[in-house]
Design a protein around this motif. Sequence first.
Motif, short mmCIF file in Angstrom:
data_model
loop_
_atom_site.label_atom_id
_atom_site.label_comp_id
_atom_site.label_asym_id
_atom_site.label_seq_id
_atom_site.Cartn_x
_atom_site.Cartn_y
_atom_site.Cartn_z
N UNK A 1 79.97 49.13 47.73
CA UNK A 1 79.51 48.48 48.97
C UNK A 1 78.85 47.14 48.69
N UNK A 2 78.18 47.03 47.56
CA UNK A 2 77.51 45.77 47.22
C UNK A 2 78.42 44.84 46.42
N UNK A 3 79.64 45.30 46.15
CA UNK A 3 80.60 44.47 45.43
C UNK A 3 80.43 44.48 43.92
N UNK A 4 79.62 45.39 43.42
CA UNK A 4 79.36 45.44 41.97
C UNK A 4 80.35 46.33 41.22
N UNK A 5 81.04 47.20 41.96
CA UNK A 5 82.03 48.10 41.37
C UNK A 5 83.38 47.94 42.06
N UNK A 6 84.44 48.15 41.30
CA UNK A 6 85.79 48.15 41.86
C UNK A 6 86.04 49.48 42.56
#
Length: 105
Positions: free
Chosen positions: A76-81
């Motif tokens: 959700x925060x864009x830190x994980x694929x």
Amino acid sequence: MHGDQRPYPVVMVTLDEEEIPIFAREHELPEDIPSLSREPAVLALVQREIDRANEKYAQVEQVKKFVILDHDLSQATGELTPTLKVKRNVVNERYADLFDALYAS
């Protein structure tokens, strides 16, 4: 882990949301992740695990400092694929100040 073009490796740790509450209960600690991320007993636990892992590596490859995040990385925060791999560029940019502080102290 972070360390490219730096004098030594450092690591940013997140706590396992299923396992750390067990440790917290056993040690009569609060069970919320933000509190546990600052708890001396948890810092000591993580340090022991890093020390144990470091035994397998040459001195130059060993983690010298670490920080525990008070939250997990997420999609959700864009830190994980979508396959839950860390987006290194995003993490390196978002936590640049945190990494810099590890090298400054």
